[in-house]
Design an enzyme around this catalytic site. Sequence first.
Site, PDB file in Angstrom:
ATOM      1  N   GLU A 193      -4.882  -8.926  -0.090  1.00 21.97           N
ATOM      2  CA  GLU A 193      -5.706  -8.556   1.069  1.00 21.97           C
ATOM      3  C   GLU A 193      -7.154  -8.493   0.618  1.00 21.97           C
ATOM      4  O   GLU A 193      -7.496  -7.719  -0.292  1.00 21.97           O
ATOM      5  CB  GLU A 193      -5.277  -7.207   1.663  1.00 21.97           C
ATOM      6  CG  GLU A 193      -3.928  -7.272   2.357  1.00 21.97           C
ATOM      7  CD  GLU A 193      -3.558  -5.998   3.100  1.00 21.97           C
ATOM      8  OE1 GLU A 193      -4.465  -5.236   3.498  1.00 21.97           O
ATOM      9  OE2 GLU A 193      -2.347  -5.776   3.272  1.00 21.97           O
TER      10      GLU A 193
ATOM     11  N   GLU B  43       0.848  -1.210   0.000  1.00 21.30           N
ATOM     12  CA  GLU B  43       0.000   0.000   0.000  1.00 21.30           C
ATOM     13  C   GLU B  43       0.881   1.257   0.000  1.00 21.30           C
ATOM     14  O   GLU B  43       0.717   2.156   0.819  1.00 21.30           O
ATOM     15  CB  GLU B  43      -0.997  -0.019   1.169  1.00 21.30           C
ATOM     16  CG  GLU B  43      -1.968  -1.166   1.056  1.00 21.30           C
ATOM     17  CD  GLU B  43      -3.234  -1.059   1.897  1.00 21.30           C
ATOM     18  OE1 GLU B  43      -3.330  -0.164   2.747  1.00 21.30           O
ATOM     19  OE2 GLU B  43      -4.144  -1.882   1.680  1.00 21.30           O
TER      20      GLU B  43
HETATM   21  O1  AHR Z   1      -5.188  -5.849   6.887  1.00 18.67           O
HETATM   22  C1  AHR Z   1      -5.154  -4.659   7.608  1.00 18.67           C
HETATM   23  C2  AHR Z   1      -4.520  -3.508   6.841  1.00 18.67           C
HETATM   24  O2  AHR Z   1      -5.307  -3.200   5.737  1.00 18.67           O
HETATM   25  C3  AHR Z   1      -3.167  -3.775   6.249  1.00 18.67           C
HETATM   26  O3  AHR Z   1      -2.138  -3.565   7.145  1.00 18.67           O
HETATM   27  C4  AHR Z   1      -3.094  -2.775   5.147  1.00 18.67           C
HETATM   28  O4  AHR Z   1      -2.281  -3.202   4.078  1.00 18.67           O
HETATM   29  C5  AHR Z   1      -4.539  -2.567   4.748  1.00 18.67           C
HETATM   30  O5  AHR Z   1      -4.873  -1.239   4.703  1.00 18.67           O
END
Ligand code: AHR
Length: 498
Positions: free
Chosen positions: A306, A183
């Site tokens: 994710e 991210e």
């Molecule tokens: O999964 C929780 C968070 O969500 C992670 O650290 C991040 O990559 C995303 O914003």
Amino acid sequence: MVPNADTEILDARCTLFTERSGATIAANIYGHFAEHLGRCVQEGIWVGEGSAIDNVRGIRSDVVAALKQLNVPVLRWPGGCFADEYHWKNGIGPREARPRTINTHWGGVIETHHFGTHEFMDLCEQIGAAPYVCGNVGSGTVEEMMQWVEYMTSAADSTMANLRRKNGRAEPWRLPYFGVGNENWACGGSMRPEYYADNYRRYATFVKDYSGNRVTRFACGAAGDDYAWTETLMKIAGRYMAGLSLHYYTLPSGDWSKKGASTGFGEAEWHSTLRRTLVMDELITKHTQIMDRYDPERRVGLVVDEWGTWYDTEPGENPGFLYQRNTLRDALVAALNLNVFHAHAERVTMANLAQAVNVLQALILTRGEKMVLTPTYHVFEMYRVHQGASVVPFELETPSYALDGQVIPALHVTVSRSPAGKLSLSAVNLHATRAASLAVSNVGPLEGRVLTAGALDADNRFDEPPSVVPVAFDGIVPAKGGAVLTLPPRSVVVVTER
Ligand code: AHR
């Protein structure tokens, strides 16, 4: 919420084209993710060697046993946002001497670094998963990233490899997957896509293959529908990467300031959550269209590293710990996402649920020495039949499920054939109150299991017998050349040819 009974049965049919063979469903689509966040690593996985909780070298044995059952192919670590403030040298050597730092993203708690590279690799070996390490671009140097890979994978008589030996590991580990930042458009450095793309090229150049290890390098991809990010990354850095990530979370409300509760919701939030989950299909389709222009051979995988539900944190819990309960609704969200990944198996080469234990849409919840397997866990267990199988094309005719002017399909299906030749069909009945009759053609005798519950927000709790567990499915009636399945409302069914 316990819905009112509804006797009207939905009528659907699914025609399988068994003579055609689709893409292989990468086993890595069934990957997981463990971040230094709340009680995921700390307590959920790592309890320390002196703990009263049964453990092997500090890693809790009940969680390892549960994860082993899922054939976890790959595990991503150490973040997440944590990855871009993680300096790996803090996590090696004698534990009592490791630095204590502040976990600025997640609750401002002290990070002891007791669970570092050696402990993570040990966890992967205990559960039989391949390691996927995410490196630090946001606050780390190229040299630091280069040395970490050398430390983990080199068999040379070099300073880094010798440091690893000094810390107790003679043989290098195999490191198949490495993420160059996370991210980086936000917590990983607030970078513009052009700037990150150039940095990706620079950092990835120094992620080397040592001693026969081959690292597959992933670039940080988009959040949801940020198609401009994908366009720029593919244009500037596409030929330097083997995978581009995508992050998409399901929020019941779609509003980050008030996401919705994990329990105590009604049919409106049930419906909106499932509707927002199905957006994953549109996202993958559109990102794939962009990637196809730069990479028509589909060499670069889309890595959905994710995904899952994100609710308002459970009342009374540290808001920075992202602890939420996990209900039947989460089970359907998991099944729908997996179905979508199967449908895009030609481009989606990996996916990692966020997260494995005690955080967001967890597989497993722990409280001290207690452990609960969530409804999401059971979907992963039921869906194991699809890992590494080939997609079987099909046509589904399904009624709609409309609520408050929003329309989604009532049923959602995936079909695959295992390398041993066994066909499996998984069906989700999204409707909160109506059962469905699903006529399946071109299939042999079937047997299977169903996951459902009386309430939309039924969950498995500490100190109570679990209420959301798969049971034998008795809704199969053989028909000429196929079968008719009676799917209960709000259910996930997996059937396999006998
Ligand atoms: O999964 C929780 C968070 O969500 C992670 O650290 C991040 O990559 C995303 O914003």
